[in-house]
Structure formats: C-alpha cells, structure tokens
Design a protein around this motif. Structure first.
Motif, PDB file in Angstrom:
ATOM      1  N   TYR A  33      32.739  37.315  34.746  1.00  0.00           N
ATOM      2  CA  TYR A  33      33.617  38.469  34.785  1.00  0.00           C
ATOM      3  C   TYR A  33      35.138  37.964  34.445  1.00  0.00           C
ATOM      4  O   TYR A  33      35.576  36.948  35.009  1.00  0.00           O
ATOM      5  N   TYR A  35      38.770  40.297  35.923  1.00  0.00           N
ATOM      6  CA  TYR A  35      39.260  41.286  36.532  1.00  0.00           C
ATOM      7  C   TYR A  35      40.653  41.123  36.556  1.00  0.00           C
ATOM      8  O   TYR A  35      41.229  40.315  35.930  1.00  0.00           O
ATOM      9  N   GLN A  37      44.551  42.660  38.350  1.00  0.00           N
ATOM     10  CA  GLN A  37      45.056  43.376  39.529  1.00  0.00           C
ATOM     11  C   GLN A  37      46.788  43.443  39.467  1.00  0.00           C
ATOM     12  O   GLN A  37      47.509  42.512  39.547  1.00  0.00           O
ATOM     13  N   VAL A  43      41.804  45.624  42.583  1.00  0.00           N
ATOM     14  CA  VAL A  43      41.147  44.904  41.622  1.00  0.00           C
ATOM     15  C   VAL A  43      40.381  45.828  40.486  1.00  0.00           C
ATOM     16  O   VAL A  43      39.516  46.499  41.171  1.00  0.00           O
ATOM     17  N   MET A  89      47.687  39.826  37.831  1.00  0.00           N
ATOM     18  CA  MET A  89      47.000  38.724  38.284  1.00  0.00           C
ATOM     19  C   MET A  89      45.483  38.966  37.561  1.00  0.00           C
ATOM     20  O   MET A  89      45.245  40.008  37.716  1.00  0.00           O
ATOM     21  N   PHE A  91      41.927  37.697  37.414  1.00  0.00           N
ATOM     22  CA  PHE A  91      40.918  36.903  38.030  1.00  0.00           C
ATOM     23  C   PHE A  91      39.586  36.487  37.353  1.00  0.00           C
ATOM     24  O   PHE A  91      39.107  37.746  36.798  1.00  0.00           O
ATOM     25  N   SER A  95      28.842  34.734  39.130  1.00  0.00           N
ATOM     26  CA  SER A  95      27.669  35.059  39.907  1.00  0.00           C
ATOM     27  C   SER A  95      26.234  34.704  39.572  1.00  0.00           C
ATOM     28  O   SER A  95      26.090  34.287  38.131  1.00  0.00           O
ATOM     29  N   GLU A 104      25.856  38.090  44.163  1.00  0.00           N
ATOM     30  CA  GLU A 104      27.236  37.602  45.066  1.00  0.00           C
ATOM     31  C   GLU A 104      28.149  37.078  44.015  1.00  0.00           C
ATOM     32  O   GLU A 104      27.764  36.181  43.199  1.00  0.00           O
ATOM     33  N   GLN A 105      29.362  37.571  44.177  1.00  0.00           N
ATOM     34  CA  GLN A 105      30.443  37.122  43.091  1.00  0.00           C
ATOM     35  C   GLN A 105      31.376  36.031  44.001  1.00  0.00           C
ATOM     36  O   GLN A 105      31.864  36.551  44.981  1.00  0.00           O
ATOM     37  N   TYR A 106      31.921  34.969  42.892  1.00  0.00           N
ATOM     38  CA  TYR A 106      32.778  34.244  43.439  1.00  0.00           C
ATOM     39  C   TYR A 106      34.014  34.195  42.555  1.00  0.00           C
ATOM     40  O   TYR A 106      33.800  34.004  41.201  1.00  0.00           O
ATOM     41  N   PHE A 107      35.242  34.610  43.338  1.00  0.00           N
ATOM     42  CA  PHE A 107      36.414  34.384  42.652  1.00  0.00           C
ATOM     43  C   PHE A 107      37.274  32.991  42.471  1.00  0.00           C
ATOM     44  O   PHE A 107      37.252  32.370  43.226  1.00  0.00           O
ATOM     45  N   GLY A 108      37.912  33.006  41.155  1.00  0.00           N
ATOM     46  CA  GLY A 108      38.910  31.981  41.026  1.00  0.00           C
ATOM     47  C   GLY A 108      40.124  32.347  41.750  1.00  0.00           C
ATOM     48  O   GLY A 108      40.370  33.390  42.188  1.00  0.00           O
ATOM     49  N   PRO A 109      41.151  31.406  41.702  1.00  0.00           N
ATOM     50  CA  PRO A 109      42.496  31.799  42.378  1.00  0.00           C
ATOM     51  C   PRO A 109      43.288  32.527  41.494  1.00  0.00           C
ATOM     52  O   PRO A 109      44.402  33.112  42.195  1.00  0.00           O
ATOM     53  N   ARG A 112      48.801  34.254  37.054  1.00  0.00           N
ATOM     54  CA  ARG A 112      49.516  35.416  36.971  1.00  0.00           C
ATOM     55  C   ARG A 112      50.094  35.405  35.909  1.00  0.00           C
ATOM     56  O   ARG A 112      50.943  34.499  35.489  1.00  0.00           O
TER      57      ARG A 112
END
Lengths: 116, 110
Positions: A33, A35, A37, A43, A89, A91, A95, A104-109, A112
C-alpha cells in the motif's frame, strides 16, 4: 523483527519534476500500500497492490501517480509532474491476511516529500 | 466508503491519570486496528480486534470492540509521558483499503 523500510527519508524536488519513492515491504507479505499524510491531516489511502497489479485506488491516485514492483523486493511510487500540493509524508505499508478477511498492516517510517 | 470518527480530537492529561478514547462508525467493522503515530514517523500497529465484545490488553492499554462491531475504545491506565502521540483507528475492507480515522492527539504531561 521484520520491518518495512523506505528511501529516501526526505526528498526535495522542484515543481514539475518526477520523483520515485521506494519501499521494501516485509518479505513474506503479499499486499502493499501507499498512503499520504499532509502535515496535520489524516492518513489518506492512495493505492493497494496485490499479485503484481493494483487492487484498489483512491480518487487521489490519478494519472499523475503510478506504482511498480520492479523486482522481488522493491515497491515504488512514482509521482509525475509534481505540484506544490503533493508535499506530504508518503507511507508505504504491507500486510498479510491473518485469517478470513482480517489483515494487519505494517507501516514504514515514511518519506517526506517537499515540492518547491 | 466507511467513515471513522474519533473522539476526543485532543486530550491533555497529567501523568498517572486514566483516559479513554473512542472510535465510531455508522457501519459494521470487519476488523479494527489501533495505531499510535509519533511526529514524523509512520503509524505503529498496537492491536487488531475482530470479534464483537472482544477485549484485548497490552500492558496498560485496554482495547474493547463493541458488541455490534461499530465502535471501539482504547483505555490507558496510569498514563505516562511516553504514551504521548496520535492514536489512530483504522478499518479495512478485505485488506484492500484501510480507512483511517482522524485520530486523537494525546499529550501526557509529567
């Protein structure tokens, strides 16, 4: 612990230029994914990707945007002809299904992006 | 498209106090995730709730999923300054599109 990584952490570009944001999802995940922000805002979903194709995209994800999985590990977001309002930002997330329809979804840092 | 509401929008409390934040929708959730996001970083997954009435605990955090699966709450006991952050709830439609709420911005003062 496996994690999603993103490069670069900060990208500055001039209006009208093209940028490519890079992500390495968690290796055994199947869904990817992007996203964005905007500063101080929520988000926002851009696009989801599964089995080497876009599975869903939002109204934000117009012809200016494209995604690609060029090899077995990277997942990229290309933004063509950047505009000031693309500053945000970005992201990446990945998942895998837990069971049934639950994910369950895990995001990167994040990256920017600043468009000047 | 499902819309999520979160309340309160902002919350500022003293260290040691308890608090509850809420996530609501007009539609039934298939599952709900809670995340915490710190400035300049990506959201970090805290928990997933799936079953109506489910309660999950993560140290001082207690997550509850409403019986009708249209609302959820996050309760923090004895808040600490390290709990400061933006708490987001999110719901997905079969993993294709995660919709996020606007978040509750929590500030815990020492």
């Amino acid at each position: 612990e496996p994690e999603v990584t993103q490069t670069p952490s900060h990208q500055v570009t001039q209006m009208g230029q093209e940028v490519i944001l890079r992500c390495v999802p968690i290796s055994n995940h199947l869904y990817f994914y992007w996203y964005r922000q905007i500063l101080g805002q929520k988000v926002e979903f851009l696009v989801s990707f599964y089995n080497n194709e876009i599975s869903e995209k939002s109204e934000i994800f117009d012809d200016q945007f494209s995604v690609e999985r060029p090899d077995g590990s990277n997942f990229t977001l290309k933004i063509r002809s950047t505009k000031l309002e693309d500053s945000a930002m970005y992201f990446c997330a990945s998942s895998e299904p837990l069971w049934g329809t639950n994910y369950e979804q895990y995001f990167g840092p994040g990256t920017r992006l600043t468009v000047t | 498209t499902q819309l999520l509401e979160q309340s309160p929008q902002f919350l500022s409390i003293q260290e040691g106090e308890n608090l509850t934040v809420y996530c609501n929708s007009s539609s039934v959730f298939s599952s709900l995730q809670w995340y915490r996001q710190e400035p300049g970083e990506g959201p970090v997954l805290l928990v997933t709730v799936v079953t109506g009435g489910e309660v999950k605990k993560l140290k001082r955090l207690t997550f509850q999923f409403g019986d009708a699966r249209k609302d959820s709450s996050l309760h923090i006991t004895a808040a600490q300054p390290g709990d400061t952050g933006l708490y987001l709830c999110a719901e997905s439609s079969y993993g294709q599109n995660f919709v996020f709420g606007p978040g509750t911005r929590l500030s815990v003062l020492p």
